[in-house]
Design an enzyme around this catalytic site. Sequence first.
Site, PDB file in Angstrom:
ATOM      1  N   LYS A  81       0.863  -1.177   0.000  1.00  0.00           N
ATOM      2  CA  LYS A  81       0.000   0.000   0.000  1.00  0.00           C
ATOM      3  C   LYS A  81       0.896   1.223   0.000  1.00  0.00           C
ATOM      4  CE  LYS A  81      -4.540   0.857   0.628  1.00  0.00           C
ATOM      5  NZ  LYS A  81      -5.711   0.134   0.177  1.00  0.00           N
ATOM      6  N   GLY A 181     -26.938   0.555   2.458  1.00  0.00           N
ATOM      7  CA  GLY A 181     -26.060   1.304   1.550  1.00  0.00           C
ATOM      8  C   GLY A 181     -26.311   0.899   0.115  1.00  0.00           C
TER       9      GLY A 181
HETATM   10  P1  NAD Z   1     -20.334   4.303  -2.129  1.00  0.00           P
HETATM   11  O1  NAD Z   1     -19.815   5.539  -1.494  1.00  0.00           O
HETATM   12  O2  NAD Z   1     -20.622   4.283  -3.588  1.00  0.00           O
HETATM   13  O3  NAD Z   1     -21.685   3.841  -1.387  1.00  0.00           O
HETATM   14  C1  NAD Z   1     -21.892   3.899  -0.019  1.00  0.00           C
HETATM   15  C2  NAD Z   1     -23.371   4.180   0.202  1.00  0.00           C
HETATM   16  O4  NAD Z   1     -23.646   4.055   1.585  1.00  0.00           O
HETATM   17  C3  NAD Z   1     -23.792   5.598  -0.220  1.00  0.00           C
HETATM   18  O5  NAD Z   1     -24.920   5.522  -1.066  1.00  0.00           O
HETATM   19  C4  NAD Z   1     -24.111   6.280   1.117  1.00  0.00           C
HETATM   20  O6  NAD Z   1     -25.125   7.250   1.003  1.00  0.00           O
HETATM   21  C5  NAD Z   1     -24.553   5.094   1.946  1.00  0.00           C
HETATM   22  N1  NAD Z   1     -24.478   5.306   3.389  1.00  0.00           N
HETATM   23  C6  NAD Z   1     -23.571   5.996   4.105  1.00  0.00           C
HETATM   24  N2  NAD Z   1     -23.884   5.967   5.411  1.00  0.00           N
HETATM   25  C7  NAD Z   1     -25.013   5.221   5.525  1.00  0.00           C
HETATM   26  C8  NAD Z   1     -25.812   4.830   6.626  1.00  0.00           C
HETATM   27  N3  NAD Z   1     -25.551   5.189   7.875  1.00  0.00           N
HETATM   28  N4  NAD Z   1     -26.897   4.053   6.364  1.00  0.00           N
HETATM   29  C9  NAD Z   1     -27.220   3.688   5.111  1.00  0.00           C
HETATM   30  N5  NAD Z   1     -26.483   4.052   4.044  1.00  0.00           N
HETATM   31  C10 NAD Z   1     -25.395   4.802   4.239  1.00  0.00           C
HETATM   32  O7  NAD Z   1     -19.289   3.140  -1.729  1.00  0.00           O
HETATM   33  P2  NAD Z   1     -19.119   1.716  -2.422  1.00  0.00           P
HETATM   34  O8  NAD Z   1     -18.030   1.798  -3.430  1.00  0.00           O
HETATM   35  O9  NAD Z   1     -20.447   1.166  -2.788  1.00  0.00           O
HETATM   36  O10 NAD Z   1     -18.506   0.889  -1.201  1.00  0.00           O
HETATM   37  C11 NAD Z   1     -19.333   0.451  -0.135  1.00  0.00           C
HETATM   38  C12 NAD Z   1     -18.492  -0.323   0.888  1.00  0.00           C
HETATM   39  O11 NAD Z   1     -17.839  -1.416   0.245  1.00  0.00           O
HETATM   40  C13 NAD Z   1     -17.375   0.499   1.534  1.00  0.00           C
HETATM   41  O12 NAD Z   1     -17.202   0.052   2.856  1.00  0.00           O
HETATM   42  C14 NAD Z   1     -16.157   0.139   0.705  1.00  0.00           C
HETATM   43  O13 NAD Z   1     -14.951   0.312   1.435  1.00  0.00           O
HETATM   44  C15 NAD Z   1     -16.428  -1.331   0.438  1.00  0.00           C
HETATM   45  N6  NAD Z   1     -15.754  -1.877  -0.756  1.00  0.00           N
HETATM   46  C16 NAD Z   1     -16.025  -1.352  -1.993  1.00  0.00           C
HETATM   47  C17 NAD Z   1     -15.399  -1.885  -3.116  1.00  0.00           C
HETATM   48  C18 NAD Z   1     -15.704  -1.367  -4.504  1.00  0.00           C
HETATM   49  O14 NAD Z   1     -15.365  -2.046  -5.481  1.00  0.00           O
HETATM   50  N7  NAD Z   1     -16.332  -0.215  -4.641  1.00  0.00           N
HETATM   51  C19 NAD Z   1     -14.491  -2.957  -2.969  1.00  0.00           C
HETATM   52  C20 NAD Z   1     -14.255  -3.484  -1.699  1.00  0.00           C
HETATM   53  C21 NAD Z   1     -14.910  -2.930  -0.590  1.00  0.00           C
END
Ligand code: NAD
Length: 371
Positions: A81, A181
């Site tokens: 990282k 989410g």
């Molecule tokens: P994103 O920011 O697109 O989506 C997150 C969503 O959660 C948003 O719509 C936000 O409004 C909502 N949110 C925030 N607080 C909330 C709450 N208290 N209650 C309900 N909803 C809430 O993020 P993402 O890319 O979809 O990632 C989501 C999770 O998955 C994160 O923890 C991220 O680290 C993990 N992750 C993502 C990926 C990827 O490929 N994008 C890969 C591995 C892990």
Amino acid sequence: MGTFELISKHGNHEQVVFCHDPSVGLKAIIAIHNTSLGPALGGTRMWNYKNEEEALVDVLRLSKGMTYKAAAAGLNLGGGKAVIIGDPKKDKSEGLFRAFGQFVNSLNGRYITAEDVGTNVTDMEHIFMETPWVTGIPKGFGGSGDPSPYTAHGVLMGIKAAAKEKFGTDSLKGLKVAVQGLGNVGSNLVKYLIEEGAKTVVADIDQGRVKMMHDQFGCEVSNPDAILTVECDIFAPCALGAVVNDNTITKLKTKVIAGGANNVLAEARHGDQLRELGILYTPDYVINAGGLMNVFVELEGYSPDRAFDKTRKVYDNCMKVFEIAKRDNIGTHVAADRLAEERITTIGRLKQRHPGKSSRAFSTLREVYNR
Ligand code: NAD
């Protein structure tokens, strides 16, 4: 605490590189935790750290996490990282990322970078001008684009594995899944769940996203505060970390936790507590590895079909975790670490004795894919 003491305390990393170029304001640290299985891959985070020690601890912790994630995913990758100290809103420039790219290049493929918090595809493009050792570059350059649909498909596979373990069948037909989410991962997951015949109840703090899912798929809607306590078969956290904590754990009304969010457990002891409560926890870094699988395919020469296919492996990986948990009578969060460590030991030793095709694959990357 001294620098070497900090490194020993946070996982005995193979190499830690301090990158400094005052002409462009670059202060960065690259941490290579372990390369037993392959080159260390992990994103570059840009963050306004309070001080250099905070940045060092963060990069040590995150790079170790990548070793475990890649190992448990069955990939020929190690863990690394990087962090750039600075405000991503104010301190970015082409020069900064190109200078950083030169440092990445100096490692000659031992470390491969990608996007992370505070960095984006434009920054990766600038890094790519100086080094081929970067993933998450635009599709036009042979990159893989948005990883979220692949992460979400992997999560679906993990949910099916958890259903098999808990309910005896991996069919999701009629099961009630609560999705917290509806961002990049959550919205794709809902689509897949509906295709599988699951009943979904969804929540997001962004009401526009909730309405979209309700209008498109007819999902039941919950209040964001109530989604954790909805009575359901599977709870899929796809928003924040630390959702399983002292305040929430006894209020959960689910039989399974399986979602895309990182760092679902506030502390490791909550994993033990879930086990005592009879709730099957599908460890976060095993179930959400689809995005990492997707960038791995980018290194081999990208194909969306192959990437999609690879994410099916999440099912087997989760099953292995459940097996180890039963074998060793431990929580699934500990079993995931054990799966990773067993693979690092076995395959790492094998590769030391007979460096095979997988060890050569990356050293020829530049020639083969002309990156
Ligand atoms: P994103 O920011 O697109 O989506 C997150 C969503 O959660 C948003 O719509 C936000 O409004 C909502 N949110 C925030 N607080 C909330 C709450 N208290 N209650 C309900 N909803 C809430 O993020 P993402 O890319 O979809 O990632 C989501 C999770 O998955 C994160 O923890 C991220 O680290 C993990 N992750 C993502 C990926 C990827 O490929 N994008 C890969 C591995 C892990």
